[in-house]
Write a protein that holds these residues in place. Structure first.
Motif, PDB file in Angstrom:
ATOM      1  N   ASP A  55       0.822  -1.208   0.000  1.00  0.00           N
ATOM      2  CA  ASP A  55       0.000   0.000   0.000  1.00  0.00           C
ATOM      3  C   ASP A  55       0.857   1.259   0.000  1.00  0.00           C
ATOM      4  O   ASP A  55       1.877   1.344   0.703  1.00  0.00           O
ATOM      5  N   GLY A  56       0.421   2.245  -0.783  1.00  0.00           N
ATOM      6  CA  GLY A  56       1.079   3.551  -0.762  1.00  0.00           C
ATOM      7  C   GLY A  56       2.572   3.457  -0.987  1.00  0.00           C
ATOM      8  O   GLY A  56       3.039   2.779  -1.907  1.00  0.00           O
ATOM      9  N   ASP A  57       3.326   4.116  -0.119  1.00  0.00           N
ATOM     10  CA  ASP A  57       4.792   4.075  -0.180  1.00  0.00           C
ATOM     11  C   ASP A  57       5.362   3.304   0.999  1.00  0.00           C
ATOM     12  O   ASP A  57       6.456   3.602   1.487  1.00  0.00           O
ATOM     13  N   ASN A  58       4.632   2.315   1.479  1.00  0.00           N
ATOM     14  CA  ASN A  58       5.136   1.503   2.585  1.00  0.00           C
ATOM     15  C   ASN A  58       6.404   0.754   2.220  1.00  0.00           C
ATOM     16  O   ASN A  58       7.197   0.405   3.107  1.00  0.00           O
ATOM     17  N   GLU A  59       6.599   0.485   0.948  1.00  0.00           N
ATOM     18  CA  GLU A  59       7.818  -0.185   0.507  1.00  0.00           C
ATOM     19  C   GLU A  59       9.056   0.541   1.021  1.00  0.00           C
ATOM     20  O   GLU A  59       9.987  -0.078   1.555  1.00  0.00           O
ATOM     21  N   ALA A  60       9.086   1.864   0.884  1.00  0.00           N
ATOM     22  CA  ALA A  60      10.245   2.643   1.322  1.00  0.00           C
ATOM     23  C   ALA A  60      10.383   2.620   2.836  1.00  0.00           C
ATOM     24  O   ALA A  60      11.492   2.494   3.367  1.00  0.00           O
ATOM     25  N   ALA A  61       9.258   2.718   3.532  1.00  0.00           N
ATOM     26  CA  ALA A  61       9.295   2.763   4.994  1.00  0.00           C
ATOM     27  C   ALA A  61       9.718   1.430   5.598  1.00  0.00           C
ATOM     28  O   ALA A  61      10.147   1.385   6.764  1.00  0.00           O
ATOM     29  N   GLN A  62       9.646   0.344   4.843  1.00  0.00           N
ATOM     30  CA  GLN A  62       9.917  -0.989   5.390  1.00  0.00           C
ATOM     31  C   GLN A  62      11.217  -1.592   4.881  1.00  0.00           C
ATOM     32  O   GLN A  62      11.455  -2.792   5.058  1.00  0.00           O
ATOM     33  N   GLN A  63      12.076  -0.775   4.301  1.00  0.00           N
ATOM     34  CA  GLN A  63      13.340  -1.307   3.800  1.00  0.00           C
ATOM     35  C   GLN A  63      14.219  -1.872   4.913  1.00  0.00           C
ATOM     36  O   GLN A  63      15.061  -2.745   4.672  1.00  0.00           O
ATOM     37  N   TRP A  64      14.019  -1.428   6.118  1.00  0.00           N
ATOM     38  CA  TRP A  64      14.815  -1.912   7.245  1.00  0.00           C
ATOM     39  C   TRP A  64      14.667  -3.419   7.468  1.00  0.00           C
ATOM     40  O   TRP A  64      15.570  -4.070   8.007  1.00  0.00           O
ATOM     41  N   ILE A  65      13.545  -3.995   7.032  1.00  0.00           N
ATOM     42  CA  ILE A  65      13.294  -5.415   7.287  1.00  0.00           C
ATOM     43  C   ILE A  65      14.361  -6.275   6.618  1.00  0.00           C
ATOM     44  O   ILE A  65      14.845  -7.253   7.199  1.00  0.00           O
ATOM     45  N   GLY A  66      14.742  -5.913   5.392  1.00  0.00           N
ATOM     46  CA  GLY A  66      15.760  -6.670   4.682  1.00  0.00           C
ATOM     47  C   GLY A  66      17.167  -6.441   5.185  1.00  0.00           C
ATOM     48  O   GLY A  66      18.098  -7.141   4.751  1.00  0.00           O
ATOM     49  N   SER A  67      17.349  -5.478   6.093  1.00  0.00           N
ATOM     50  CA  SER A  67      18.667  -5.207   6.675  1.00  0.00           C
ATOM     51  C   SER A  67      18.712  -5.589   8.147  1.00  0.00           C
ATOM     52  O   SER A  67      19.586  -5.124   8.884  1.00  0.00           O
ATOM     53  N   THR A  68      17.784  -6.436   8.559  1.00  0.00           N
ATOM     54  CA  THR A  68      17.676  -6.857   9.956  1.00  0.00           C
ATOM     55  C   THR A  68      17.876  -8.364  10.064  1.00  0.00           C
ATOM     56  O   THR A  68      17.423  -9.127   9.208  1.00  0.00           O
ATOM     57  N   GLN A  69      18.563  -8.780  11.125  1.00  0.00           N
ATOM     58  CA  GLN A  69      18.722 -10.208  11.416  1.00  0.00           C
ATOM     59  C   GLN A  69      17.496 -10.689  12.167  1.00  0.00           C
ATOM     60  O   GLN A  69      17.085 -10.078  13.168  1.00  0.00           O
ATOM     61  N   TRP A  70      16.922 -11.813  11.722  1.00  0.00           N
ATOM     62  CA  TRP A  70      15.695 -12.337  12.306  1.00  0.00           C
ATOM     63  C   TRP A  70      15.917 -13.771  12.780  1.00  0.00           C
ATOM     64  O   TRP A  70      16.621 -14.535  12.144  1.00  0.00           O
ATOM     65  N   ARG A  71      15.268 -14.082  13.890  1.00  0.00           N
ATOM     66  CA  ARG A  71      15.368 -15.434  14.444  1.00  0.00           C
ATOM     67  C   ARG A  71      13.978 -16.031  14.615  1.00  0.00           C
ATOM     68  O   ARG A  71      13.093 -15.426  15.245  1.00  0.00           O
ATOM     69  N   TYR A  72      13.788 -17.229  14.055  1.00  0.00           N
ATOM     70  CA  TYR A  72      12.579 -18.019  14.291  1.00  0.00           C
ATOM     71  C   TYR A  72      12.900 -19.048  15.381  1.00  0.00           C
ATOM     72  O   TYR A  72      13.966 -19.666  15.362  1.00  0.00           O
ATOM     73  N   SER A  73      11.970 -19.233  16.297  1.00  0.00           N
ATOM     74  CA  SER A  73      12.198 -20.203  17.366  1.00  0.00           C
ATOM     75  C   SER A  73      10.913 -20.944  17.693  1.00  0.00           C
ATOM     76  O   SER A  73       9.808 -20.411  17.554  1.00  0.00           O
ATOM     77  N   THR A  74      11.079 -22.187  18.124  1.00  0.00           N
ATOM     78  CA  THR A  74       9.949 -22.987  18.560  1.00  0.00           C
ATOM     79  C   THR A  74      10.454 -24.028  19.546  1.00  0.00           C
ATOM     80  O   THR A  74      11.655 -24.340  19.590  1.00  0.00           O
ATOM     81  N   THR A  75       9.554 -24.540  20.322  1.00  0.00           N
ATOM     82  CA  THR A  75       9.855 -25.696  21.168  1.00  0.00           C
ATOM     83  C   THR A  75       8.957 -26.845  20.716  1.00  0.00           C
ATOM     84  O   THR A  75       7.834 -26.629  20.250  1.00  0.00           O
ATOM     85  N   PHE A  76       9.476 -28.051  20.839  1.00  0.00           N
ATOM     86  CA  PHE A  76       8.681 -29.219  20.467  1.00  0.00           C
ATOM     87  C   PHE A  76       9.022 -30.361  21.415  1.00  0.00           C
ATOM     88  O   PHE A  76      10.140 -30.472  21.914  1.00  0.00           O
ATOM     89  N   ASP A  77       8.010 -31.185  21.654  1.00  0.00           N
ATOM     90  CA  ASP A  77       8.212 -32.385  22.464  1.00  0.00           C
ATOM     91  C   ASP A  77       8.587 -33.536  21.554  1.00  0.00           C
ATOM     92  O   ASP A  77       8.033 -33.706  20.462  1.00  0.00           O
ATOM     93  N   TRP A  78       9.525 -34.342  22.046  1.00  0.00           N
ATOM     94  CA  TRP A  78       9.997 -35.459  21.236  1.00  0.00           C
ATOM     95  C   TRP A  78      10.185 -36.674  22.124  1.00  0.00           C
ATOM     96  O   TRP A  78      10.662 -36.589  23.256  1.00  0.00           O
ATOM     97  N   ALA A  79       9.780 -37.817  21.576  1.00  0.00           N
ATOM     98  CA  ALA A  79       9.995 -39.090  22.273  1.00  0.00           C
ATOM     99  C   ALA A  79      10.620 -40.072  21.299  1.00  0.00           C
ATOM    100  O   ALA A  79      10.199 -40.158  20.128  1.00  0.00           O
ATOM    101  N   ASP A  80      11.587 -40.791  21.756  1.00  0.00           N
ATOM    102  CA  ASP A  80      12.292 -41.758  20.912  1.00  0.00           C
ATOM    103  C   ASP A  80      11.354 -42.914  20.572  1.00  0.00           C
ATOM    104  O   ASP A  80      10.846 -43.604  21.456  1.00  0.00           O
ATOM    105  N   ASP A  81      11.091 -43.094  19.272  1.00  0.00           N
ATOM    106  CA  ASP A  81      10.200 -44.174  18.844  1.00  0.00           C
ATOM    107  C   ASP A  81      10.960 -45.433  18.462  1.00  0.00           C
ATOM    108  O   ASP A  81      10.385 -46.372  17.899  1.00  0.00           O
ATOM    109  N   GLY A  82      12.258 -45.445  18.726  1.00  0.00           N
ATOM    110  CA  GLY A  82      13.062 -46.612  18.426  1.00  0.00           C
ATOM    111  C   GLY A  82      13.699 -46.598  17.060  1.00  0.00           C
ATOM    112  O   GLY A  82      14.420 -47.527  16.692  1.00  0.00           O
TER     113      GLY A  82
END
Length: 817
Positions: A55-82
């Motif tokens: 929308d509009g000129d949001n492209e210019a206002a959001q250029q910082w996103i491509g110059s930022t380091q981002w981290r995705y994180s999650t936790t999961f339960d795991w059980a050894d099934d053999g």
């Protein structure tokens, strides 16, 4: 990518955190909810932390996103099934990623276009586990590599050629600059024991009336099964075969013969029967692969002839005249695509009489959904390797990734009968020859080793059943310019950039793999994102949504010789859309009239990846522009067109059908008011898959008053061809030629338009009343007294009379109001 039953994608919840870089003041440092598969931009938008990037000129206002380091994180339960193996499988990471499991480094990856698999049995633990994937800022990383390794020439402003990432996400001359990061395909744990089917490449051939599928299988063994034989069963339809993989071996080939196989044909040439294929390891139900194939042969004939080097696509030994469109990613954020959107977009191609999609090299290797739908429809696909408009390093740090990516994608796509051509790159050889790259590069490798050595070698090894072109454009002859109209494939871009569209007639190309002309999207699409007050061609936000260099100036210059100067933004919008349609109809009809010297065209482009002024026939909001209707008519399998020949006019009949045609063409010269000034009848005879040309008799062809006369050819089975004596700007079209009425119907509206005099290019811009509305026809020209009926699908409660008035009811005549 179809997921094996043993693969369990992480369900989340996922969180996203900015961990460094160009983060604006006040942006939250705590994690925000994320969705996987997904991208940073879509997660931030969903969380309400950014406005709509389109929308509009949001492209210019959001250029910082491509110059930022981002981290995705999650936790999961795991059980050894053999199981003996527990692999972390990442099917798509965008792009330079560091993967950690329970605080321990798993791997670093740097290629969006391949999958990754890591044995993590030593890192995964019973109960809760934490996974993080940290992405280097793509813009910063590309610039860092540019500084470290040296610059390689490229178009646009970011050095996208330093990363194996979708190039167009860094911005293109039709694309928004939204270089994002993210886990764009599923990631999870695959637990297995014994044998895992790693890859299946079913290659097809035809032997007499039989189909032969040679199914190449690669397996991975755990330590326990390493010294045991493996029994594989392969089924193709009702036929089956089996093979034993000896102890220690990890690959095998199985030939399966299908008696009296039904051939797979391109649309317009036959049916598209598909055969189910399964590969299974005996005694291991989880070790199974399933896909579909079609039996057909493919070649591209580039042999020399009296005019140069031809480029003829041949399927099952039959020449196929190509009516194609170039395909770009259908959304700037690839994770927003789904099968339903692909269904609609391929319908846009099919209903416009398209028979080939070229997947352009600045995007990504298309999805299984895309290819499965193309297989079912009989749409041919030309797939570029992902190199576009740039030089690329051939040093080990990039070359290793290129080879791994190519091997995986060749194997993944091998099952699809729709895929007929692999192409090495888009315009890079042309760029090296003509765009000043050689001086900048010196003796450094620039990608030629990929296009002329690596990719041909890999295809010879992995899939020799398909055609290969080193580049587009490409001449297929040593010492010829790569964009030589006499040889191979050609791109025509001086038209649009510098020349009037009538210059298409200056060319007699063998095959045009790119050409195009711009126009704006539908009014509702444009005004949804452009909010300039007043709305104007050179408004700030309008130009944000016009990425071509001097694009709106070229629109203005391009229509000046043909259409009256627009009086206001509404006329500008319609006139530029109409001029785009006129330009492409002009070019396509000229090129097709040169058959068999010319064997195909691939229009730039079918689709958009955001709301933008562009070359697309269908805009981002899925409205079919006037161009789409012109393309549908010009791509009709049976085309009648009136072309200049030998100082006069000729009727050219292109019969791209399996049946010969004979009949009588009624030729008339008429005034705009409807008076018949000359009549002739010509007996015509056109063989199947061929062209016939007939000079028009002088009583029809000799136009006296160009502004008030036109030539019409009517022929049952081919439809109508019209030759206007003059461009709209010089025609004496009556502004009030349309007499229209509209009524409500079940599910929409019916609009009837009668022509008091010649009514040129009637188009209903129904989206102006209801952005969800669709109309079944457009760009219809009527002779005096003729009537056209349009059916509008809309759930909106509207005054039917609105469909009968400008600017909803548009025409070339309306520009002379």
């Amino acid at each position: 990518m179809r997921l094996p039953s043993t693969f369990a994608p992480f369900a989340g919840p996922w969180h996203l955190t900015a961990t460094g870089g160009d983060v604006p003041h006040g942006f939250p440092r705590e994690p925000v909810p994320a969705v996987v598969p997904g991208l940073v931009h879509t997660d931030l938008l969903r969380a309400g932390l950014i406005a709509d990037p389109f929308d509009g000129d949001n492209e210019a206002a959001q250029q910082w996103i491509g110059s930022t380091q981002w981290r995705y994180s999650t936790t999961f339960d795991w059980a050894d099934d053999g199981s003996t193996r527990h692999d972390l499988v990442a099917l798509g990471l965008d792009t330079v990623a560091t993967i950690e499991l329970n605080g321990q480094l798993v791997a670093r990856t740097e290629n969006q276009h391949r999958s990754h698999r890591f044995d993590v049995r030593h890192l995964v633990r019973e109960g809760a586990n934490e996974l993080t994937v940290t992405f280097a800022p793509p813009v910063t990383e590309a610039e860092r590599r540019d500084a470290e390794h040296g610059a390689w020439p490229h178009v646009n402003h970011h050095p996208f050629n330093q990363l194996r990432k979708t190039a167009s996400t860094f911005g293109w001359d039709w694309g928004i600059d939204v270089a994002s990061s993210g886990i764009w395909q599923p990631i999870g744990i695959e637990s297995w024991s014994g044998i895992r089917i790693a890859s299946v490449r079913p290659l097809v051939g035809v032997d007499g009336t039989d189909g032969v599928a040679t199914v190449h299988v690669e397996v991975e063994r755990d330590a326990v099964s390493e010294h045991a034989p493996i029994h594989l069963e392969v089924r193709v339809g009702e036929a089956r075969s089996a093979v034993t993989v000896a102890a220690g071996e990890v690959s095998a080939s199985v030939a399966v013969r299908v008696a009296d196989a039904k051939l797979w044909w391109p649309i317009g040439h036959g049916e598209q029967p598909l055969y189910d294929v399964t590969v299974a390891v005996t005694g291991m139900p989880a070790a199974r692969w399933a896909g579909r194939i079609g039996f057909r042969t493919v070649e591209v004939d580039t042999a020399p002839d009296a005019s140069g080097n031809r480029f003829v696509v041949r399927v099952n030994g039959e020449d196929v005249l190509i009516r194609g469109v170039n395909w770009i990613p259908d959304h700037a954020f690839v994770t927003e695509l789904n099968r339903d959107r692909y269904v609609r977009r391929l319908a846009d191609a099919l209903e416009a009489n398209v028979n080939l999609l070229r997947v352009w090299g600045g995007g990504f290797y298309e999805s299984d959904d895309f290819y499965e739908l193309a297989d079912e429809a009989g749409l041919l696909v030309w797939q570029d390797f992902l190199f576009a408009c740039a030089a690329y390093s051939e040093e080990e740090w990039l070359a290793n990734e290129v080879e791994a990516e190519a091997r995986e994608q060749i194997a993944r796509l091998a099952q699809h009968p729709s895929l007929i051509i692999w192409n090495g790159n888009n315009e890079n050889i042309w760029g090296y020859v003509e765009w000043g790259w050689r001086e900048a590069l010196g003796d450094r490798g620039w990608g030629d080793g990929y296009y002329r050595d690596l990719f041909p070698r890999l295809l010879a090894e992995l899939d020799p059943t398909r055609a290969y072109s080193p580049a587009s454009p490409y001449s297929f002859v040593d010492y010829a310019h790569p964009n030589d109209e006499r040889n191979g494939t050609m791109h025509i871009w001086d038209v649009w950039n510098q020349r009037d569209y009538t210059a298409y007639r200056d060319y007699a190309p063998r095959f045009v793999s790119e050409f195009g002309f711009q126009g704006p999207p539908a009014w509702s699409t444009l005004t949804r994102v452009v909010h300039d007050e007043p709305l104007a061609p050179y408004g700030h936000e309008m130009l944000v949504h016009q990425k071509a260099e001097s694009g709106n100036l070229k629109l203005e210059l391009g229509m000046a010789p043909h259409l009256p100067a627009p009086r206001g933004i509404e006329e500008w919008h319609w006139a530029t859309q109409l001029n785009q349609a006129h330009a492409i109809r002009f070019g396509v009809e000229h090129f097709r009239s040169l058959t068999p010297h010319n064997t195909g065209t691939i229009l730039w482009q079918l689709n958009d990846d955001w709301p933008v002024v562009s070359w697309a026939a269908v805009d981002f909001d899925e409205h079919r522009k006037p161009l789409w209707h012109a393309m549908r008519d010009a791509y009709a399998p049976r085309l009648a067109t009136i072309q200049p020949r030998d100082g006069g006019l000729a009727l050219v009949l292109v019969n791209d059908s399996a049946n010969a045609f004979a009949g009588t063409a009624l030729l008339t010269r008429r005034s705009l008011a409807g008076a018949v000034l000359g009549v002739a009848r010509v007996e015509v005879d056109v063989a199947a898959r061929s062209v016939s040309t007939y000079a028009l008799p002088s009583e029809v062809a000799a136009i006296g008053d160009a502004g008030d006369e036109l030539v019409v050819a009517d022929l049952d089975g081919f439809g109508r061809a019209v030759h206007d004596g003059a461009d709209v700007i010089a025609q004496r079209l009556a502004p009030d030629a349309a007499e229209a009425s509209a009524v409500r119907t079940e599910g929409g509206y019916r609009v009837s338009v009668r022509a008091r005099s010649y009514l040129r290019d009637v188009f209903l811009a129904v989206d102006r009343l209801d952005p969800a509305a669709r109309v079944d026809a457009g760009l219809v020209s009527l002779l005096a007294g003729e009537v056209a009926v349009f059916h509008v699908a809309s759930e909106a409660d509207l005054d039917p009379g609105l469909f009968t008035r400008w600017p909803v009811l548009a025409s070339a005549n309306a520009l002379l109001r």
